[in-house]
Structures are given as C-alpha cells and as structure tokens.
Scaffold this motif. Structure first.
Motif, PDB file in Angstrom:
ATOM      1  N   ALA A 287       0.844  -1.195   0.000  1.00 38.09           N
ATOM      2  CA  ALA A 287       0.000   0.000   0.000  1.00 38.09           C
ATOM      3  C   ALA A 287       0.881   1.248   0.000  1.00 38.09           C
ATOM      4  O   ALA A 287       0.651   2.199  -0.759  1.00 38.09           O
ATOM      5  N   LEU A 288       1.906   1.242   0.849  1.00 42.49           N
ATOM      6  CA  LEU A 288       2.810   2.391   0.910  1.00 42.49           C
ATOM      7  C   LEU A 288       3.515   2.579  -0.436  1.00 42.49           C
ATOM      8  O   LEU A 288       3.614   3.706  -0.949  1.00 42.49           O
ATOM      9  N   ALA A 289       3.953   1.463  -1.024  1.00 41.24           N
ATOM     10  CA  ALA A 289       4.642   1.543  -2.319  1.00 41.24           C
ATOM     11  C   ALA A 289       3.698   2.096  -3.388  1.00 41.24           C
ATOM     12  O   ALA A 289       4.091   2.936  -4.207  1.00 41.24           O
ATOM     13  N   GLY A 290       2.438   1.655  -3.364  1.00 41.88           N
ATOM     14  CA  GLY A 290       1.467   2.147  -4.347  1.00 41.88           C
ATOM     15  C   GLY A 290       1.193   3.624  -4.162  1.00 41.88           C
ATOM     16  O   GLY A 290       1.072   4.379  -5.135  1.00 41.88           O
ATOM     17  N   MET A 321      10.566  -0.869   6.024  1.00 39.92           N
ATOM     18  CA  MET A 321       9.558  -0.699   4.982  1.00 39.92           C
ATOM     19  C   MET A 321       9.782   0.602   4.216  1.00 39.92           C
ATOM     20  O   MET A 321       9.780   0.638   2.977  1.00 39.92           O
ATOM     21  N   ILE A 322      10.008   1.680   4.961  1.00 34.08           N
ATOM     22  CA  ILE A 322      10.213   2.989   4.319  1.00 34.08           C
ATOM     23  C   ILE A 322      11.452   2.954   3.426  1.00 34.08           C
ATOM     24  O   ILE A 322      11.449   3.477   2.310  1.00 34.08           O
ATOM     25  N   GLY A 323      12.507   2.296   3.921  1.00 33.92           N
ATOM     26  CA  GLY A 323      13.747   2.217   3.148  1.00 33.92           C
ATOM     27  C   GLY A 323      13.523   1.532   1.812  1.00 33.92           C
ATOM     28  O   GLY A 323      14.018   1.984   0.764  1.00 33.92           O
ATOM     29  N   GLN A 324      12.757   0.446   1.836  1.00 33.00           N
ATOM     30  CA  GLN A 324      12.469  -0.288   0.597  1.00 33.00           C
ATOM     31  C   GLN A 324      11.670   0.585  -0.381  1.00 33.00           C
ATOM     32  O   GLN A 324      11.990   0.698  -1.565  1.00 33.00           O
TER      33      GLN A 324
END
Ligand SMILES: [Zn+2]
Length: 663
Positions: A287-290, A321-324
C-alpha cells in the motif's frame, strides 16, 4: 526553491504523563536510520498539539519529562548526515495554551468550545482562536525557532484553520469591523480575514529573520480557485492519508490541480495502517509503495508520516519498509525530474468556481469534482484539474462538472475559447446563468427547466452507448430538460410512468418507463460544445454505475478533436499518467487495486496489499514526432509508429512501472 524528494514527517505529540522523553535518543543512530532509509529531509518537532516544546524555549514550555534540547540534538545529527530539517509547530491546537488561557479558545455559536472532534470533556484537541493574544504567542514561538535554528530548512505550521468563532475577541472585532456576529456569513467572512492576518504575519516574521526558509501552512487540504492563498507559502504539501478520512481520491484531485502550477510540491501519506500517530500500526508495504508511486506519477515529491517513540528511537520495522519504498522511489526520480503532465482535458473544478479558496470540510468531498476525477481517471483520459486562472487554450477540451454556473465573464472567456477551436462539455446545471434563466452559451437547444420526474431512462445515440447496453438505461436522479433547436441530439429520454409517492408506487425502486420517448433529449451538441442535462459526475460519485461512466466517457471522447491521446486495455482501477520533458515521454503506471475492508468514523478503510502485474498490456499513444525507442525499465519494447500513433505491448507490466518513449 529546491524541495527534498523523500521526506519523513516525524510527529511527536506526547503528553506530559509520558515519562523519560528522549531517554534512549542517540543522534548518530537516529540520523543513520533515516539515511539508510534514503530519507533526505525530516520534519522535526518544536511544539506538539499538547503544547509542549522539545527545545529550550523561553516563549513556550519544554516538555516536563524531557531533560535536554531534543530538537537541537536531532537537527545537529541530521545535518551531519546531510539530511534537511524543517521544523514543525502546532498552530491551531495547543493544549497547554488552551488550559492556561481558556479565553484564547475558539467558541462555537452555541457557546461551547470548538474541539477537533466531540465536546469539551472528550479526550481531543482544542482549537485556539487566532484573533486572541494566542496569535502573539505563536508569532513569538515562530520568531524564536527561526532565530534559534538558523540552519533549519523551514517552518511547517500545522492546523492552520480559522472557522467562524464567537469568542469575546472575535465579537468585539466584528463589532469594530461593522460585521454582525449573529450572522453566519459575517462570522465566516471575519474568520477568513483573521486567517489571512495570521498567514501574513507569520510569513513576515519568518522572512524578516531568514528569507530563505521554506514556509508551509497545513490546512489538511489544498483549496482550489484562489491562488492568493499560496502567497505566504514557499511550496505546497498535499496531506492525504487515504484511510484516515481523505480517501484515495484526495491526493490525485489536489495533485492534478497543484502540478500545473509548475513548482515542486509534495504528497504526504503515513506509514501507519489507518491514521496519523496510530502507534503500533503498520501499513502494508505494498500500500505504501502504491501510494508513493502514485505521488510520483503525478509529479510530486514524497513524504511519509511517522511518529517518534517517546523514548526517541525510530521504529525498525517502519524504517525497513520505508527504506524499501524510498529506494524504489529514488530509482524513478531521474525520469520524472523536469517533466510536466500531458493533459488533453482541463477539468474546471466546480468548488474553485463556486467557492474559491474554500477550506471548509465539505470542500474536501465535492461530489461533482470527485465524480469527474473518477470518470476521467478510470476511463484513461489525460487531464489536469484547473481553475479560472488557468489558460483554457492549453487544453483541447474543458469539462465543467454539474454545478458550474456561468456568469458573463466566464461566458465570454468560454466563447473565445470555443471560437478558437476548443471543445467544452457542460453537465447538469453547468452552463446555466447564475439566475437559472437559461444557458449562458448557445448550446443548440432550448432550456425547458427541471424535469418533474425523480428519474428517467435514456438511450444515447449508438456511438455514445456503453459497450454492453443497447436499450434505455436508468438515470437514478432528477435531471434538467432540453429540446434541441439547431443542435444535434445525443439521445432520447423516457420518463417514468409516475413518481413514487405514498399513494402510488410500483416495484422496489423505480416506476417502469413510458413506452414512447419524451420530446426531450439526454444531450445536445452544437459544434464543439456539448451539454448533458444530467449531473453525471455527481451521480457517478454517489452510485458508481459503469453505464453512467462509460456513456460520459464516450461523450468526452467524441469531443476530443483527434480522439483520445492514450488508448490501453488496462482495467479501470489502473492509473497511467503521461509526463513529458527533455526528449522523452514517461508513462507512469500504477495498478494498486483497493478492497473495502473496514470503516471508522472518518470513512471507509480501503486496503491495498498487492500491486499485481498485468499480462499483454497494449498501448497506443498518439504522437506525431518520430519515436526512437520505447523502454520498460531496462527492456526495449518492440513498437510501431503509423499515422501518428505509436503502438507497443508490454508482455508483463509490473504493478508500478515507467515506460519511456524516447523522441
Ligand atoms: Zn475568536
């Protein structure tokens, strides 16, 4: 001004009841965690909603459970790693000030305190009035921060609202200004002036000390239609937490409005599952990536909201997660840099015309604007959201959704635009004169007023019908009526046999239609001006019917002089934008299907936990200039360019992807 690409907004709203603030803080670890996660800017806290300061303030009070200058330590550590550090100050909410000076609180017309939610005794933030001595207190804090932290990259000022207020200061002020504090209109007008005064004075204070500091005032939405609002901003950030009341439409509608200004801007979401500061909540990484890919598809820089643990340590799972996600974002930045959105449609925002600059909560969810966003986006059109300050001639087609009444000035501009070859779609009340006496433009039909029926059926002309319908279909709302004169009809209208009432009704929902069509049309077109007497966009926002969307999309497509610019076989829930810059077109694709999984008092929880790849996706893009190369990531795609259309197929299109067409 330059704006960072990957920012963390590090909330730190922390009660005085929480012990050992910053007890485990280690500057080097703190900055290294951010650096390793590809963060190039972090918004750090000077004062939180509780009213506590996190630096050695002489104006405010340092958090009683903090025994060192945390902000200074955070700033120094971040600067050593080259990370920028804009500083946060809570303006509209300050629990310390509200408790110590109840006379500074905002008073509702019923005499109660104005709270963020609920009533006085609820555990929720209190609004302060910016027309009281609280303004001087805030300005003194701003001055202290700007002076004490000369290397800060700017000030991030939050909860910048002034709703109507009936405190003693405001009533006295309204009396002096000749306004009537028993009138809601006058109260709102005064509140608007109070807010403008705050914006001017805070910006003057900052610029007097350091003209290079960035300034952003957060009102949780971007008002449309009055760009003077941004005079005291250095840049715009679009706060849009999709699961926290903003929904997934708020970012794109705001971004498509801000992006054409041509200045760098930023989208803001959170790493939490639902809303800001939900400690222990983690959004699904997909979701964050999207969400971040969607920001980039609209040309925005990316900010992720987090909240620091009281002991001062960043959350390892969150930063993994943020780093990715930021690593993926960083890899896309070079292709987006310096590009502008390619748009074939200018969507003239209804709220921008009806209530320019509105910051009311209702302005966040305008049915006709949101319905238009959805129809245009889901139908794959390339578009911007515009206001009356936009040059209409930059777009082949303008859409005025449902409620854009046209005064003489706008009518003149639209006539000039039409005379120069532009196309216009009006729907619902759009196009009517403000007094409803008729149309402000010659639509090729006679206005016959509102239909007396609560709904109708329509059958558009064959080339305008949805693919899957060849019969009259239901329009589940009242419409207006038109009789074409020298315009071309776009289809027939069938009235219901009668309206439902306590005395007569038939079936579950609606009365069967008459066998014969009425004498009215479901649309008219004269030259490049088309009108639908149906509020199709509001209707689509409310009911989401594909038949309404597809009919509207066919009408829009028919008005584009050379047809649509981009044609694909993508599903309607995929978004593709096209940006252009420096010899390249960049198609940015995001396929992040959402599923309704929950609800809070703030709205629906739409979940994303996959960014599925799609197979055999075909693209046709209208482009006259010779194309040298088409690439999806590192892969060259076979393409053909014939009759001004470049065609190619992606055998496997990842959920987030950039396709570059080199010119
Ligand atoms: Zn007041």
């Amino acid at each position: 001004m330059s704006l960072p690409y990957r920012q963390i907004h590090l909330d730190f709203h922390t009660s005085e009841k929480i012990p050992e603030i910053g007890a485990d803080f280690n500057g080097a670890d703190f900055a290294r965690t951010l650096k390793d996660a590809h963060v190039d800017s972090v918004v750090l806290f000077a004062k939180c909603h509780h009213g506590w300061s996190y630096y050695d303030s002489e104006v405010g009070q340092r958090h009683p459970q903090l025994d060192f200058d945390l902000l200074q330590a955070q700033s120094e550590a971040c600067s050593a790693e080259g990370i920028r550090t804009p500083i946060y100050l809570s303006v509209g909410w300050d629990e310390q000030a509200a408790f110590a000076n109840p006379g500074w609180r905002r008073i509702l017309p019923d005499g109660t305190f104005h709270m963020a939610m609920g009533k006085n005794l609820d555990p929720m933030w209190s609004y302060l009035c910016l027309n009281t001595p609280y303004l001087d207190y805030v300005l003194a804090q701003i001055e202290e921060i700007a002076t004490r932290f000369p290397n800060a990259d700017g000030l991030w000022l939050d909860i910048v609202f002034q709703h109507e207020c009936c405190c003693n200061y405001c009533r006295k002020g309204m009396d002096e200004a000749g306004l009537d504090w028993t009138s809601e209109t006058d109260r709102q007008s005064f509140a608007h002036d109070v807010l403008q005064n705050y914006l001017k004075k805070s910006a003057e204070t900052i610029r007097r000390i350091n003209p290079d500091m960035s300034i952003f005032h957060n009102s949780s939405m971007v008002p449309r239609g009055d760009r003077r609002v941004f005079d005291d901003f250095s840049h715009v950030e679009i706060e849009a937490v999709p699961t926290g009341g903003w929904g997934y439409d708020h970012f794109p509608i705001s971004a498509r409005y801000v992006d054409p200004f041509g200045e760098p801007y930023m989208g803001v979401t959170v790493r939490f599952d639902i809303i800001w500061g939900e400690l222990g909540g983690y959004k699904h990484p997909k979701a964050l990536a999207g969400e971040i890919a969607t920001m980039q598809a609209h040309g925005a820089r990316a900010c992720i909201g987090d909240q620091l643990d009281p002991r001062g340590v960043l959350d390892p799972s969150a930063y993994a997660m943020i780093g990715q996600v930021f690593a993926e974002a960083k890899a896309r930045e070079a292709l987006i840099e310096g590009t502008t959105n390619v748009a074939e449609v200018g969507l003239l925002s209804s709220i921008a015309v009806r209530d320019p600059g509105s910051l009311s909560r209702d302005a966040r969810h305008i049915d006709e604007d949101y319905g238009a966003l959805r129809i245009l986006q889901q139908s794959g059109f390339l578009f911007d959201v515009i206001d009356c300050d936009t040059r209409f001639e930059d777009y082949p087609l303008l859409v005025l959704p449902d409620k854009v009444r046209i005064d003489d000035a706008l009518a003149n501009r639209l006539q000039v635009y039409l005379d120069q070859g532009g196309a216009v779609l009006l729907t619902g009340e759009s196009g009517l004169k403000p007094d409803s006496s008729g149309f402000a433009l010659d639509i090729g039909a006679q206005f016959a007023g509102p239909s007396p029926f609560e709904n109708c059926h329509i059958i558009p002309e064959p080339d305008l019908r949805p693919d899957f319908i060849d019969d009259p279909f239901l329009i589940m709302c009242p419409t207006l009526r038109i009789v074409p004169t020298d315009g071309e009809t776009l289809g027939k209208v069938y009235d219901p046999q009668f309206n439902r009432s306590p005395r007569q009704f038939s079936g579950h929902i609606n009365t069967p239609r008459e066998r014969e069509p009425s004498s009215f049309s479901c649309g008219v077109r004269k030259g490049k001006l088309a009108y639908l007497p149906i509020p199709v966009f509001s209707l689509y926002k409310q009911l989401g019917q594909a038949m309404v969307r597809d009919f509207t999309a066919r009408v829009i497509e028919s008005l584009l002089p050379d047809g649509r610019r981009l044609t694909t076989n993508l599903p309607s829930s995929a978004t593709t934008t096209v940006r252009e810059g420096d010899g390249r077109l960049v198609l940015q694709h995001v396929y992040a299907p959402r599923e309704l999984r929950g609800q809070t008092q703030l709205g629906n929880i739409e979940a994303i936990d996959a960014l599925p790849s799609l197979a055999d996706v075909m693209f046709q893009f209208r482009e006259d200039r010779p194309v040298k190369d088409v690439r999806l990531g590192e892969t060259s795609l076979d393409f053909q360019q014939r009759d001004g259309v470049v065609s190619f197929t992606a055998e496997r299109l990842p959920g987030t992807a950039q396709i570059v067409i080199a010119l």
